[in-house]
Write a protein that holds these residues in place. Structure first.
Motif, PDB file in Angstrom:
ATOM      1  N   UNK A   4      19.283  21.584 -16.929  1.00 48.90           N
ATOM      2  CA  UNK A   4      18.031  20.831 -16.849  1.00 48.90           C
ATOM      3  C   UNK A   4      17.735  20.540 -15.378  1.00 48.90           C
ATOM      4  N   UNK A   5      16.486  20.202 -15.031  1.00 51.05           N
ATOM      5  CA  UNK A   5      16.161  19.885 -13.640  1.00 51.05           C
ATOM      6  C   UNK A   5      16.874  18.614 -13.189  1.00 51.05           C
ATOM      7  N   UNK A   6      17.556  18.699 -12.057  1.00 55.30           N
ATOM      8  CA  UNK A   6      18.335  17.579 -11.532  1.00 55.30           C
ATOM      9  C   UNK A   6      17.530  16.822 -10.483  1.00 55.30           C
ATOM     10  N   UNK A   7      17.513  15.502 -10.618  1.00 60.14           N
ATOM     11  CA  UNK A   7      16.949  14.634  -9.593  1.00 60.14           C
ATOM     12  C   UNK A   7      18.078  13.803  -9.010  1.00 60.14           C
ATOM     13  N   UNK A   8      18.094  13.660  -7.681  1.00 61.17           N
ATOM     14  CA  UNK A   8      19.184  12.963  -7.011  1.00 61.17           C
ATOM     15  C   UNK A   8      18.715  11.644  -6.410  1.00 61.17           C
ATOM     16  N   UNK A   9      19.668  10.738  -6.236  1.00 64.28           N
ATOM     17  CA  UNK A   9      19.420   9.509  -5.495  1.00 64.28           C
ATOM     18  C   UNK A   9      19.483   9.839  -4.014  1.00 64.28           C
ATOM     19  N   UNK A  10      18.412   9.571  -3.263  1.00 60.13           N
ATOM     20  CA  UNK A  10      18.425   9.947  -1.847  1.00 60.13           C
ATOM     21  C   UNK A  10      19.472   9.167  -1.053  1.00 60.13           C
ATOM     22  N   UNK A  11      19.964   9.808  -0.005  1.00 62.22           N
ATOM     23  CA  UNK A  11      20.780   9.154   1.012  1.00 62.22           C
ATOM     24  C   UNK A  11      19.852   8.829   2.178  1.00 62.22           C
ATOM     25  N   UNK A  12      19.609   7.535   2.419  1.00 64.01           N
ATOM     26  CA  UNK A  12      18.670   7.135   3.469  1.00 64.01           C
ATOM     27  C   UNK A  12      19.418   6.881   4.776  1.00 64.01           C
ATOM     28  N   UNK A  13      18.805   7.345   5.875  1.00 61.20           N
ATOM     29  CA  UNK A  13      19.434   7.274   7.184  1.00 61.20           C
ATOM     30  C   UNK A  13      18.583   6.436   8.129  1.00 61.20           C
ATOM     31  N   UNK A  14      19.207   5.408   8.702  1.00 60.04           N
ATOM     32  CA  UNK A  14      18.524   4.592   9.698  1.00 60.04           C
ATOM     33  C   UNK A  14      18.432   5.381  10.999  1.00 60.04           C
ATOM     34  N   UNK A  15      17.231   5.400  11.568  1.00 58.22           N
ATOM     35  CA  UNK A  15      17.007   6.117  12.819  1.00 58.22           C
ATOM     36  C   UNK A  15      16.152   5.247  13.734  1.00 58.22           C
ATOM     37  N   UNK A  16      16.386   5.334  15.026  1.00 50.14           N
ATOM     38  CA  UNK A  16      15.645   4.507  15.974  1.00 50.14           C
ATOM     39  C   UNK A  16      14.146   4.812  15.926  1.00 50.14           C
ATOM     40  N   UNK A  53      19.867  12.488 -16.737  1.00 48.89           N
ATOM     41  CA  UNK A  53      20.499  13.399 -17.678  1.00 48.89           C
ATOM     42  C   UNK A  53      22.006  13.266 -17.767  1.00 48.89           C
ATOM     43  N   UNK A  54      22.598  14.279 -18.364  1.00 43.19           N
ATOM     44  CA  UNK A  54      24.024  14.270 -18.688  1.00 43.19           C
ATOM     45  C   UNK A  54      24.927  14.209 -17.465  1.00 43.19           C
ATOM     46  N   UNK A  55      24.439  14.703 -16.328  1.00 42.96           N
ATOM     47  CA  UNK A  55      25.256  14.736 -15.114  1.00 42.96           C
ATOM     48  C   UNK A  55      25.037  13.513 -14.224  1.00 42.96           C
ATOM     49  N   UNK A  56      24.309  12.514 -14.701  1.00 49.04           N
ATOM     50  CA  UNK A  56      24.031  11.319 -13.899  1.00 49.04           C
ATOM     51  C   UNK A  56      25.325  10.712 -13.375  1.00 49.04           C
ATOM     52  N   UNK A  57      25.319  10.380 -12.087  1.00 48.46           N
ATOM     53  CA  UNK A  57      26.486   9.798 -11.439  1.00 48.46           C
ATOM     54  C   UNK A  57      27.363  10.802 -10.729  1.00 48.46           C
TER      55      UNK A  57
END
Length: 321
Positions: A4-16, A53-57
């Motif tokens: 199934x189509x996978x959606x991910x939790x973004x990794x946010x990066x602090x930048x100046x 979905x099933x692969x969450x986490x």
């Protein structure tokens, strides 16, 4: 397990140079100036985890190890380090980024296991008059550039381009470049965090100290005779058809305007990544349907097969050549 189509939790990066513009997509940002959202990634500096979905986490690295070629395709791994080969980002540039250049895979001073970096930008939004730096002026040599850096006049050697929403830039390794203040960008790149800074406006970093420059490495990896960089306007003359924005040895990226139902399919050779640029719609597949909106990115496994984009929306499609 059914794909199934996978959606991910973004990794946010602090930048100046970052801000808060990614909040407009509904993302929950940490405190501080957030310049980068790593939307789909499998890198030591940021690995995204599935949220649906099933692969969450599960992290993308765990999915790679467990499902391998079935999910990512026969081409779906870096030949150099075995990882997922691409990194997908959204960039919020509230200030100018450093003038920089990326090495190729073969540069002998890369950290062990790290890739070079060929990338492309699609401008999602731009304030009036926003500019980027894109390449050296014609005829600039290593010696001339080194002298300009020593004399604090590097900007005399660089091309500036005024940008607007819908512009697309292909940036092979060796291309000197910098995003300017006031642009919101989708970036498709090799799975790499290798950046050499040539110039940073005398700016202090988030730690209050001058940010490191990498002059010798930069001078070593620049393609002075031309890297093959190209840019284009991307107006579409019809819906439900792909316009190629970038075709490299590492990825192909295309733009399409969805109107109604658009039947598509994956192949066993490669996953597909869709970035939703504007509008709304759905991704329908054999076992379900997902509602999608701007600022979201989806990884479609190579074994998904038939699927349909539906609605009214602009999407980018990336896959391996």
């Amino acid at each position: 397990m059914k794909p199934y189509p996978l959606q991910c939790k973004p990794e946010f990066k602090e930048r100046v140079w970052g801000g808060r513009a990614l909040e407009q997509f509904g993302h929950q940002l940490p405190d501080g100036p957030i310049g980068e959202g790593w939307m789909i990634g499998d890198h030591p500096n940021g690995t995204t985890s599935v949220v649906n979905g099933e692969l969450a986490g599960m992290g993308l690295d765990q999915i790679r190890e467990q499902f391998g070629e079935v999910f990512f395709g026969s081409k779906g791994f870096s030949k150099k380090n075995g990882r997922f080969p691409l990194l997908i980002k959204l960039l919020d540039c509230q200030d100018d980024l450093s003038v920089q250049v990326h090495p190729n895979d073969h540069y002998d001073r890369l950290p062990a296991g790290e890739l070079g970096k060929t990338e492309m930008w699609y401008i999602l939004d731009a304030k009036p008059g926003a500019k980027i730096i894109y390449g050296l002026k014609d005829g600039v040599t290593r010696e001339q550039l080194a002298a300009a850096i020593d004399e604090d006049r590097i900007m005399d050697c660089l091309n500036e381009v005024t940008v607007e929403a819908g512009d697309s830039f292909y940036i092979p390794s060796g291309t000197v470049h910098a995003l300017g203040a006031g642009v919101l960008v989708a970036e498709i790149q090799q799975n790499s965090d290798s950046t050499y800074r040539l110039y940073d406006y005398g700016r202090l970093g988030l730690d209050g100290k001058p940010r490191e420059l990498h002059i010798e490495d930069s001078l070593n990896v620049i393609a002075y005779e031309g890297s093959g960089a190209t840019f284009m306007k991307t107006e579409l003359d019809r819906s439900n058809a792909w316009l190629t924005l970038a075709r490299s040895p590492f990825f192909v990226t295309e733009k399409g305007q969805v109107q109604g139902d658009w039947p598509l399919q994956t192949t066993p050779e490669s996953f597909i990544i869709h970035i939703i640029c504007d509008g709304t719609g759905t991704i329908r597949y054999a076992d379900g349907e997902l509602t999608v909106k701007p600022g979201e990115c989806y990884l479609l496994p190579a074994n998904l097969g038939d699927y349909t984009l539906s609605g009214e929306m602009t999407v980018l499609r990336s896959y391996l050549p």
